[in-house]
Design a protein around this motif. Sequence first.
Motif, PDB file in Angstrom:
ATOM      1  N   THR A 300       0.838  -1.196   0.000  1.00 32.12           N
ATOM      2  CA  THR A 300       0.000   0.000   0.000  1.00 32.12           C
ATOM      3  C   THR A 300       0.870   1.242   0.000  1.00 32.12           C
ATOM      4  N   TYR A 301       0.404   2.268  -0.697  1.00 33.24           N
ATOM      5  CA  TYR A 301       1.187   3.491  -0.877  1.00 33.24           C
ATOM      6  C   TYR A 301       0.383   4.693  -0.409  1.00 33.24           C
ATOM      7  N   THR A 302       0.740   5.240   0.709  1.00 29.43           N
ATOM      8  CA  THR A 302       0.151   6.439   1.325  1.00 29.43           C
ATOM      9  C   THR A 302      -1.376   6.312   1.389  1.00 29.43           C
ATOM     10  N   GLY A 303      -2.126   7.340   0.985  1.00 29.35           N
ATOM     11  CA  GLY A 303      -3.575   7.319   1.083  1.00 29.35           C
ATOM     12  C   GLY A 303      -4.178   8.460   0.287  1.00 29.35           C
ATOM     13  N   THR A 304      -5.485   8.561   0.329  1.00 31.62           N
ATOM     14  CA  THR A 304      -6.197   9.550  -0.478  1.00 31.62           C
ATOM     15  C   THR A 304      -6.386  10.861   0.281  1.00 31.62           C
ATOM     16  N   LEU A 305      -6.788  11.886  -0.460  1.00 34.27           N
ATOM     17  CA  LEU A 305      -7.102  13.176   0.150  1.00 34.27           C
ATOM     18  C   LEU A 305      -8.261  13.028   1.130  1.00 34.27           C
ATOM     19  N   GLN A 306      -9.257  12.239   0.773  1.00 33.60           N
ATOM     20  CA  GLN A 306     -10.385  12.016   1.683  1.00 33.60           C
ATOM     21  C   GLN A 306      -9.920  11.352   2.973  1.00 33.60           C
ATOM     22  N   GLU A 307      -9.025  10.368   2.860  1.00 35.45           N
ATOM     23  CA  GLU A 307      -8.523   9.688   4.055  1.00 35.45           C
ATOM     24  C   GLU A 307      -7.731  10.632   4.935  1.00 35.45           C
ATOM     25  N   LEU A 308      -6.968  11.545   4.329  1.00 35.54           N
ATOM     26  CA  LEU A 308      -6.232  12.510   5.144  1.00 35.54           C
ATOM     27  C   LEU A 308      -7.202  13.400   5.908  1.00 35.54           C
ATOM     28  N   GLY A 309      -8.271  13.810   5.255  1.00 38.34           N
ATOM     29  CA  GLY A 309      -9.280  14.600   5.955  1.00 38.34           C
ATOM     30  C   GLY A 309      -9.881  13.847   7.124  1.00 38.34           C
ATOM     31  N   GLU A 310     -10.169  12.556   6.933  1.00 33.99           N
ATOM     32  CA  GLU A 310     -10.720  11.730   8.017  1.00 33.99           C
ATOM     33  C   GLU A 310      -9.739  11.630   9.177  1.00 33.99           C
ATOM     34  N   LEU A 311      -8.475  11.423   8.856  1.00 31.99           N
ATOM     35  CA  LEU A 311      -7.448  11.274   9.885  1.00 31.99           C
ATOM     36  C   LEU A 311      -7.279  12.562  10.685  1.00 31.99           C
ATOM     37  N   VAL A 312      -7.250  13.690   9.991  1.00 31.79           N
ATOM     38  CA  VAL A 312      -7.089  14.970  10.685  1.00 31.79           C
ATOM     39  C   VAL A 312      -8.276  15.220  11.616  1.00 31.79           C
ATOM     40  N   GLU A 313      -9.472  14.854  11.188  1.00 30.01           N
ATOM     41  CA  GLU A 313     -10.639  15.026  12.063  1.00 30.01           C
ATOM     42  C   GLU A 313     -10.488  14.164  13.319  1.00 30.01           C
ATOM     43  N   MET A 314      -9.948  12.959  13.181  1.00 36.96           N
ATOM     44  CA  MET A 314      -9.687  12.122  14.351  1.00 36.96           C
ATOM     45  C   MET A 314      -8.688  12.790  15.283  1.00 36.96           C
ATOM     46  N   ALA A 315      -7.643  13.380  14.691  1.00 35.90           N
ATOM     47  CA  ALA A 315      -6.619  14.056  15.500  1.00 35.90           C
ATOM     48  C   ALA A 315      -7.216  15.264  16.221  1.00 35.90           C
TER      49      ALA A 315
END
Length: 359
Positions: A300-315
């Motif tokens: 697997t190679y990094t992630g999508t823009l949507q996934e980054l948004g989800e992760l930041v919301e978790m943070a």
Amino acid sequence: MKTATSYQLVQWGYPPVPVAHSVPEPSGSEVIMRVTHAGVCHSDVYIMDGYQDLGAGERLEFADSTMPMPLTMGHEVVGEVVQTGPDADPTLLGKRRLVYPWIGCGNCPTCMDGVENHCQEPRILGIFRHGGYGDFIRVPADKYLVGIGDIDPAWASTLACSGLTVYSAFKQLMPLKSKSHTAIIGMGGLGLTAVAIAKALEIENIVACDIADDRLEKAKELGADIVLNTGEEGAAEKLKELTNGRLYGVLDTVGLPATLQLGMDSVLKGGKIIFVGLQGGRMELQLPLLPLMATSIIGTYTGTLQELGELVEMAKAGKFKPLPVECRSMKCLHQTLEELRSGEVLGRIVLQPEGSETS
């Protein structure tokens, strides 16, 4: 035009050097950001060296790719928007944002599906376009900026790569089998981030594996349920014993033949090994065992823009613990890369350009 300094590779295999240059005016939806924080990723060590080890004396030479030279590395960037193109949102001026760096061509079916990190003609910042090891960064469109709220911007910068990579990997690992364990191999910055995010995703029975006891102690602090020093003899048998033979998922953040073999020797039937490490090499596979054991090996190679948004919301919601982060001057880039190469870093190091140390 603004003038700026960037730390650029001017020859493969040599350290970055400071280069003075002008900062062009943004066009279209482009934005210019003043860099305040730039995380240093282990993959930048490989980029500086100019190749990836494919094993058996073979190398993937970056000089044969479309990567430019000179190149400003740095793909984990938080900065302040200082200029917007005519088609970009002017209300972003003065705002602090995290940059999504895994940008594709924008036109192919893969990009249209929102999976730009899998684009065959990438425009990745810090790899195929100039990145964040400097005073300013040019971002192709304002849609690649993610608000970080009040979280620590130094830590936030690391979410663009290490955080996103392991978050996306766990999404591919799920759903987990009942009463199973998940092992994370390697407790560098990537692996420690994985432990924290696994806990936030309510993954049970997290096993942290490494050859260094101090890293395993840090993994415990971040939420690992079990730790295993894999430098000791019989690591695979010990791992099976600790997991009661119910090791379903393995996240390999190292990427060596030995770590992949550890995962293959330890997972139960139907298990998954998610492979994100890049240290290199090659190995032989006993092919009949893959279908007979129903084992999945997934790169697997990094992630999508949507996934980054989800992760930041978790943070932002405080759902997972931040790693220890040390901030340094951008002048320390080469020193930091060498410390990463030798395995001296516990946690993450984030660089700041001169004048932004208090940002």
